[in-house]
Design a protein around this motif. Structure first.
Motif, short mmCIF file in Angstrom:
data_model
loop_
_atom_site.label_atom_id
_atom_site.label_comp_id
_atom_site.label_asym_id
_atom_site.label_seq_id
_atom_site.Cartn_x
_atom_site.Cartn_y
_atom_site.Cartn_z
N VAL A 15 0.80 -1.23 0.00
CA VAL A 15 0.00 0.00 0.00
C VAL A 15 0.84 1.28 0.00
CG1 VAL A 15 -2.03 -1.06 1.04
CG2 VAL A 15 -0.25 -0.14 2.53
N VAL A 16 2.12 1.19 0.39
CA VAL A 16 3.00 2.36 0.37
C VAL A 16 4.37 1.95 -0.16
CG1 VAL A 16 1.84 3.51 2.31
CG2 VAL A 16 3.81 2.02 2.76
N ASP A 17 5.15 2.94 -0.56
CA ASP A 17 6.54 2.70 -0.93
C ASP A 17 7.45 3.08 0.23
OD1 ASP A 17 6.00 1.75 -3.46
OD2 ASP A 17 6.19 3.71 -4.43
N PHE A 18 8.64 2.48 0.25
CA PHE A 18 9.62 2.76 1.31
C PHE A 18 10.96 3.17 0.70
CE2 PHE A 18 6.76 0.11 3.82
CZ PHE A 18 6.83 0.69 5.09
N THR A 19 11.69 3.96 1.46
CA THR A 19 13.11 4.17 1.16
C THR A 19 13.87 2.91 1.58
OG1 THR A 19 13.57 5.03 3.39
CG2 THR A 19 12.94 6.63 1.69
N LYS A 20 15.16 2.91 1.33
CA LYS A 20 16.02 1.91 1.94
C LYS A 20 15.96 2.09 3.47
CE LYS A 20 19.65 3.19 -0.24
NZ LYS A 20 21.05 3.22 -0.71
N ARG A 21 16.37 1.10 4.20
CA ARG A 21 16.28 1.21 5.67
C ARG A 21 17.26 2.26 6.19
NH1 ARG A 21 20.06 -3.44 6.47
NH2 ARG A 21 21.58 -2.77 8.03
N TYR A 22 16.90 2.85 7.33
CA TYR A 22 17.84 3.74 8.00
C TYR A 22 18.18 3.28 9.42
CZ TYR A 22 13.76 5.97 10.25
OH TYR A 22 12.61 6.22 10.97
N TYR A 23 17.51 2.22 9.90
CA TYR A 23 18.00 1.52 11.09
C TYR A 23 17.32 0.16 11.18
CZ TYR A 23 14.12 2.36 14.51
OH TYR A 23 12.92 2.37 15.21
N LYS A 24 17.91 -0.70 12.01
CA LYS A 24 17.36 -2.04 12.22
C LYS A 24 17.73 -2.52 13.61
CE LYS A 24 17.18 -6.68 10.18
NZ LYS A 24 17.70 -7.54 9.09
N THR A 25 16.75 -2.61 14.48
CA THR A 25 16.98 -3.09 15.84
C THR A 25 15.98 -4.21 16.15
OG1 THR A 25 15.53 -1.32 16.65
CG2 THR A 25 17.91 -0.92 16.74
N GLU A 46 10.71 10.07 -7.68
CA GLU A 46 11.72 11.11 -7.50
C GLU A 46 12.01 11.35 -6.03
OE1 GLU A 46 12.65 15.77 -8.75
OE2 GLU A 46 10.78 14.81 -9.39
N LEU A 47 10.95 11.42 -5.21
CA LEU A 47 11.13 11.63 -3.78
C LEU A 47 11.87 10.46 -3.15
CD1 LEU A 47 10.61 13.29 -1.22
CD2 LEU A 47 8.37 12.17 -1.04
N LYS A 48 11.52 9.26 -3.54
CA LYS A 48 12.20 8.07 -3.02
C LYS A 48 13.69 8.11 -3.36
CE LYS A 48 12.57 3.08 -3.73
NZ LYS A 48 13.29 2.85 -2.47
N GLN A 49 14.01 8.45 -4.61
CA GLN A 49 15.41 8.52 -5.02
C GLN A 49 16.16 9.59 -4.22
OE1 GLN A 49 16.05 9.17 -9.22
NE2 GLN A 49 18.25 9.47 -8.97
N GLN A 50 15.53 10.75 -4.04
CA GLN A 50 16.17 11.82 -3.27
C GLN A 50 16.44 11.40 -1.84
OE1 GLN A 50 13.36 15.00 -3.75
NE2 GLN A 50 14.25 15.73 -5.67
N GLU A 78 19.22 8.71 -1.65
CA GLU A 78 20.53 9.34 -1.82
C GLU A 78 20.91 10.13 -0.57
OE1 GLU A 78 20.12 11.64 -5.37
OE2 GLU A 78 20.31 9.89 -6.72
N ALA A 79 19.92 10.77 0.06
CA ALA A 79 20.19 11.54 1.28
C ALA A 79 20.61 10.61 2.42
CB ALA A 79 18.97 12.36 1.67
N ILE A 80 19.97 9.44 2.52
CA ILE A 80 20.36 8.46 3.54
C ILE A 80 21.81 8.03 3.33
CG2 ILE A 80 19.98 6.10 4.39
CD1 ILE A 80 16.96 6.59 3.85
N ASP A 81 22.17 7.75 2.07
CA ASP A 81 23.56 7.38 1.75
C ASP A 81 24.52 8.50 2.14
OD1 ASP A 81 22.88 4.89 0.76
OD2 ASP A 81 22.80 5.55 -1.33
N THR A 82 24.13 9.73 1.84
CA THR A 82 25.00 10.88 2.12
C THR A 82 25.26 11.05 3.60
OG1 THR A 82 24.29 12.05 0.12
CG2 THR A 82 25.25 13.38 1.88
N ILE A 83 24.20 11.01 4.43
CA ILE A 83 24.42 11.23 5.87
C ILE A 83 25.14 10.04 6.51
CG2 ILE A 83 22.46 12.81 6.03
CD1 ILE A 83 20.97 10.60 7.60
N ARG A 84 25.03 8.86 5.90
CA ARG A 84 25.81 7.72 6.39
C ARG A 84 27.29 7.91 6.09
NH1 ARG A 84 25.28 3.44 9.21
NH2 ARG A 84 25.95 1.98 7.59
N LYS A 85 27.59 8.50 4.91
CA LYS A 85 28.98 8.65 4.49
C LYS A 85 29.67 9.85 5.12
CE LYS A 85 28.23 6.41 -0.01
NZ LYS A 85 28.09 6.62 -1.48
N ASN A 86 28.92 10.94 5.34
CA ASN A 86 29.58 12.17 5.80
C ASN A 86 29.67 12.29 7.32
OD1 ASN A 86 27.05 13.06 6.71
ND2 ASN A 86 26.75 14.52 5.04
#
Length: 253
Positions: free
Chosen positions: A96-106, A220-224, A227-235
């Motif tokens: 029913v919805v789309d998701f980004t890649k994960r940003y945490y897993k506990t 487009e929002l999902k891609q943005q 990419e933002a998740i990747d960026t804050i993980r890297k920087n």
């Protein structure tokens, strides 16, 4: 002249769209991921992550409160643009919805009084276990505990679960292991309680981790956001935020 004015108008419109507020649905009753301070400010790991992602997108996060079991209906009703509220990426929700890649897993865990000897769901037979309505923990409890004779009670808020635990109206809960530590176990009212059984990662119930949900088709929002998740993980931004709340990397394996 008219062509140039039209071009300017389109450019202005495009710029305003880029800079538009991003309305973020959240249930601020899930410490330390999203909760309210005494002054009413919404804070937490999820909130800091959302703001960091908005900074990458050059947009402003505007947080919209919702009961957890209403966040997906609220998203579909366009009350907000995305959900950042510790929402697990499960096949059921992906329909029913789309998701980004994960940003945490506990992991999740059962919490009962330390005097309880746990050796499987049947050892909790007859007990009342509180869970958050609409959560993956509710799904696990209904699938694993209820058939063993456990009375599973669903609540609109995890904080309500803790209030009823403290009042003696519940015998335990199933919750995110990190959240239940921050929201209950480390507080005075949780001193007689502890984890029971193994950490829970069962993909059947808990999915592949925690992601940001959005309406279907927003590629487009999902891609943005991905990419933002990747960026804050890297920087280093992700690690800096995580250290405010945890003594481990919540991103998981």
């Amino acid at each position: 002249m008219r062509a140039s004015l039209m071009a300017m108008a389109l450019a202005t419109l495009a710029g305003s769209t880029l800079a538009a507020d991003l309305r973020v649905g959240t249930n601020p009753a899930y410490e330390p991921f999203e909760y309210k301070t005494a002054s009413g400010e919404i804070v937490g790991f999820d909130i800091d992550i959302a703001n960091a992602l908005c900074e990458q997108l050059k947009r402003k996060c505007v947080f919209v409160e919702s009961e957890f079991d209403s966040v997906i209906p609220g998203l579909q009703a366009r009350k907000f643009d995305v959900i950042v509220s510790s929402i697990s990426i499960t096949p059921e929700r992906q329909r029913v919805v789309d998701f980004t890649k994960r940003y945490y897993k506990t992991p999740s865990a059962i919490v009962v009084k330390k005097t309880v000897k746990y050796d499987g769901p049947a050892s909790l037979k007859g007990m009342k276990i509180g869970v958050l309505k609409g959560s993956t923990q509710e799904k696990w409890a209904m699938g694993e505990l209820k058939p063993a004779g456990v009375n599973v009670v669903s609540y609109q808020s995890q904080n309500q679960v803790y209030l009823d635990l403290d009042a003696g109206r519940l015998d335990g809960t199933v919750a995110d292991k990190v959240e239940v530590n921050g929201g209950f176990l480390r507080k005075p009212e949780g001193k007689n309680y502890g984890y029971a059984g193994p950490d829970q990662y069962d993909v059947k119930y808990y999915g592949e981790g925690i992601g940001i949900a959005m309406r279907k088709g927003q590629k487009e929002l999902k891609q943005q956001l991905d990419e933002a998740i990747d960026t804050i993980r890297k920087n280093g931004t992700y690690a800096k935020i995580a250290k405010k709340y945890f003594d481990f990397d919540p991103y998981g394996q």
